[in-house]
Design a protein around this motif. Structure first.
Motif, short mmCIF file in Angstrom:
data_model
loop_
_atom_site.label_atom_id
_atom_site.label_comp_id
_atom_site.label_asym_id
_atom_site.label_seq_id
_atom_site.Cartn_x
_atom_site.Cartn_y
_atom_site.Cartn_z
N THR A 190 0.86 -1.18 0.00
CA THR A 190 0.00 0.00 0.00
C THR A 190 0.90 1.23 0.00
OG1 THR A 190 -1.75 -1.12 1.21
CG2 THR A 190 -1.76 1.29 1.25
N VAL A 191 0.64 2.17 -0.92
CA VAL A 191 1.45 3.37 -1.03
C VAL A 191 0.70 4.56 -0.45
CG1 VAL A 191 2.51 5.01 -2.62
CG2 VAL A 191 2.73 2.56 -3.04
N ALA A 192 1.36 5.28 0.44
CA ALA A 192 0.83 6.53 0.97
C ALA A 192 1.86 7.62 0.65
CB ALA A 192 0.60 6.43 2.47
N THR A 193 1.39 8.77 0.16
CA THR A 193 2.32 9.81 -0.27
C THR A 193 2.48 10.92 0.75
OG1 THR A 193 0.50 10.81 -1.53
CG2 THR A 193 2.00 9.35 -2.72
N SER A 194 2.15 10.66 2.02
CA SER A 194 2.42 11.61 3.10
C SER A 194 2.38 10.86 4.42
CB SER A 194 1.40 12.74 3.11
OG SER A 194 0.14 12.29 3.56
N GLY A 195 3.01 11.46 5.44
CA GLY A 195 2.99 10.85 6.77
C GLY A 195 1.59 10.73 7.33
N PRO A 196 0.76 11.81 7.31
CA PRO A 196 -0.60 11.71 7.82
C PRO A 196 -1.42 10.64 7.11
CG PRO A 196 0.04 14.00 7.63
CD PRO A 196 1.13 13.21 7.00
N ALA A 197 -1.26 10.54 5.78
CA ALA A 197 -1.98 9.50 5.04
C ALA A 197 -1.54 8.11 5.48
CB ALA A 197 -1.76 9.67 3.53
N ALA A 198 -0.26 7.98 5.77
CA ALA A 198 0.23 6.69 6.24
C ALA A 198 -0.39 6.32 7.59
CB ALA A 198 1.76 6.73 6.36
N LEU A 199 -0.50 7.29 8.49
CA LEU A 199 -1.10 7.03 9.79
C LEU A 199 -2.57 6.65 9.65
CD1 LEU A 199 0.51 9.88 11.92
CD2 LEU A 199 1.12 7.45 11.90
N GLU A 200 -3.27 7.30 8.73
CA GLU A 200 -4.67 6.94 8.47
C GLU A 200 -4.77 5.51 7.95
OE1 GLU A 200 -6.44 9.73 5.85
OE2 GLU A 200 -6.19 11.45 7.20
N GLN A 201 -3.89 5.16 7.03
CA GLN A 201 -3.90 3.81 6.49
C GLN A 201 -3.55 2.78 7.56
OE1 GLN A 201 -4.87 2.95 3.46
NE2 GLN A 201 -4.55 0.79 3.90
N LEU A 202 -2.62 3.14 8.40
CA LEU A 202 -2.21 2.24 9.48
C LEU A 202 -3.34 1.99 10.46
CD1 LEU A 202 0.17 0.70 10.71
CD2 LEU A 202 0.83 2.78 11.92
N ALA A 203 -4.16 3.03 10.71
CA ALA A 203 -5.28 2.88 11.62
C ALA A 203 -6.41 2.07 11.01
CB ALA A 203 -5.80 4.26 12.03
N ALA A 204 -6.47 2.05 9.68
CA ALA A 204 -7.61 1.42 9.01
C ALA A 204 -7.35 -0.01 8.55
CB ALA A 204 -8.02 2.27 7.80
N SER A 205 -6.10 -0.44 8.52
CA SER A 205 -5.81 -1.76 7.99
C SER A 205 -4.61 -2.38 8.71
CB SER A 205 -5.51 -1.67 6.48
OG SER A 205 -4.40 -0.83 6.25
N THR A 206 -4.42 -3.66 8.45
CA THR A 206 -3.30 -4.39 9.04
C THR A 206 -2.04 -4.17 8.22
OG1 THR A 206 -4.79 -6.10 9.89
CG2 THR A 206 -2.45 -6.67 9.72
N VAL A 207 -0.95 -3.84 8.90
CA VAL A 207 0.32 -3.59 8.24
C VAL A 207 1.40 -4.43 8.93
CG1 VAL A 207 2.10 -1.86 7.75
CG2 VAL A 207 -0.31 -1.25 7.52
N ASP A 208 2.26 -5.07 8.12
CA ASP A 208 3.35 -5.87 8.67
C ASP A 208 4.67 -5.12 8.71
OD1 ASP A 208 1.90 -8.33 9.07
OD2 ASP A 208 1.86 -8.54 6.90
N CYS A 209 4.82 -4.10 7.87
CA CYS A 209 6.08 -3.36 7.82
C CYS A 209 5.85 -2.01 7.15
CB CYS A 209 7.15 -4.16 7.05
SG CYS A 209 8.78 -3.35 6.99
N ILE A 210 6.52 -0.97 7.65
CA ILE A 210 6.47 0.35 7.04
C ILE A 210 7.84 0.65 6.43
CG2 ILE A 210 6.24 2.84 7.46
CD1 ILE A 210 4.27 2.23 9.65
#
Length: 439
Positions: free
Chosen positions: A51-71
């Motif tokens: 999953t690609v996020a093009t900003s830090g805030p967007a990454a945090l939103e994605q992290l809160a909404a889905s399961t992530v194994d590595c950033i």
């Protein structure tokens, strides 16, 4: 694709369909760079779901909404740079692997990232093989986290099974001891089991812990409830103190309600945790070393000061001679070599001497290096392929293509399971530090 937008790259599974997905959150404010990186990762590992996020805030939103194994995150980004994102992730998702993959690198950034808890630090290169390295780092980080979580879950299941184990049991009612088994008496250093019933049980508790233990001792768990684990120090009659943990559960004893307490000795575990914490703190310096010799010297300082082993060496692999050469050794290791070979090694020119002493191709060290698997030998000195006969036990850990680290002892069975685990942690850090130097 604007800042804050996201793209999900669904990677195909393995041919047998059994590969567990590795969910990667890739953070980079340059969409083209992010797209290229995602596609390269896809080609290199068919289990990756990116999953690609093009900003830090967007990454945090994605992290809160889905399961992530590595950033995997860039450093220079508007509104929130990679270190700020790392701090947020470390605060709320402490064990989530975080790899700083940046085109802007400096010792200052690396040092701050390490102190903040970054899993890995990798500078962007112009060559395609950088994606091989990145994919490998992701896979290793995720595998390590999954292994640690599986181990924790296994330990929890084990504890649940042995909560009422009879290994060390004390049964009491309102602080009056009703029963204690022989194992507990041996552990507490009590020769006469009848003495357990004649003295206040708090007399076996360290004075600084007595009030906490007294409160627990007088607690009355209801049927079906259990009191949580409590740590305290048990003081034996000979003055020795042991770290223990205890847990109480309600039972019926002689037809009346009572509390059964299971006590475990965690002294060795406490010491292991202390050494592991010291090891983790000390190995951060490895990533600041600017040469392989500096990495080797710092690693041996950790072996001596943190792990308490005085005989150790680091060997680098020399492709020109297809042999291992010594680039660092402790004083005790040099003394052993001098005593065993009969060579008078001048401390000021020690490495000029021992560098010329290449390992024979059929030596145990060369065989372990070629096989690439860490080994412990408790009969080292008795082997025909041993180099130093006065050594009894040896721990040999290949540092991938870089060389090998060896720790030895003149005593047999010197390395228990925890020693090996700690040395393995150190050696993996050495490999990572050397990889960083030669990337």
């Amino acid at each position: 694709m604007g800042i804050g937008s996201e793209r999900r790259v669904k990677l195909t599974g393995s041919a047998d369909g059994r590969s567990e997905p590795v969910r990667v959150l890739l953070v980079d404010d340059q969409p083209d760079v992010a797209e290229t990186t995602a596609l390269h990762l896809e080609r290199r590992h068919d289990a990756f779901e990116v999953t690609v996020a093009t900003s830090g805030p967007a990454a945090l939103e994605q992290l809160a909404a889905s399961t992530v194994d590595c950033i995997v995150s860039d450093y220079e980004m508007p509104s929130m740079d990679g270190l700020a994102l790392l701090r947020e992730v470390s605060t709320h998702h402490g064990d989530l692997p975080f790899i700083l993959f940046t085109g802007k690198g400096s010792e200052e950034i690396a040092s701050e990232a390490i102190s903040t808890g970054v899993t890995d630090y990798l500078q962007k290169q112009t060559t395609a093989d950088q994606y091989d390295v990145l994919a490998n780092r992701i896979e290793n980080a995720v595998a390590r986290r999954r292994s640690e979580r599986a181990h924790a879950e296994t330990e929890l299941r084990y504890r649940n099974l042995v909560d009422t184990s009879p290994d060390a049991i004390l049964v009491h009612r309102n602080g009056e001891v009703l029963y204690a088994n022989r194992t507990l008496c041996d552990f507490a250093g009590i020769d006469d089991i009848s003495a357990v019933y004649e003295v206040d049980p708090l007399s076996y508790v360290h004075p600084d812990d007595r009030e906490r233990v007294r409160e627990r001792l007088l607690s009355r768990p209801k049927a079906g409830d259990e009191l949580g684990w409590i740590d305290w120090r048990l003081r034996r009659p000979d003055g020795e103190s042991r770290y223990v943990e205890s847990r109480g559960a309600p039972i019926a004893f002689a037809g009346r309600p009572a509390t059964q307490v299971v006590i475990r000795d965690v002294t060795a575990h406490r010491e292991h945790e202390r050494r592991l914490e010291a090891l983790n703190a000390a190995t951060r310096d490895l990533f600041l070393a600017e040469s392989r010799e500096a990495v080797a010297s710092r690693a041996l300082a950790v072996v001596e000061e943190t792990l308490g082993e005085s005989i150790a060496s680091v060997w680098a692999y020399d492709p020109s001679t297809e042999s291992l050469v010594t680039i660092a050794a402790t004083d005790d290791a040099l003394d052993l070599i001098a005593a065993d070979t009969g060579i008078d090694i001048d401390p000021d020119a020690a490495f000029d001497t021992i560098r010329e002493m290449a390992f024979p191709s059929d030596s145990l060290e060369m065989r372990v290096f070629r096989e690439g698997e860490a080994r412990v030998f408790e009969d080292y000195g008795d082997r025909d392929d041993a180099v130093v006969e006065s050594i009894r036990s040896a721990f040999l850990f290949p540092l991938e293509s870089h060389g090998m680290l060896g720790v030895a002892s003149t005593e047999g069975t010197a390395f228990d399971g925890w020693d090996r685990d700690l040395l393995a942690v150190l050696c993996r850090s050495v490999v990572a530090a050397l990889d960083r130097l030669y990337e």
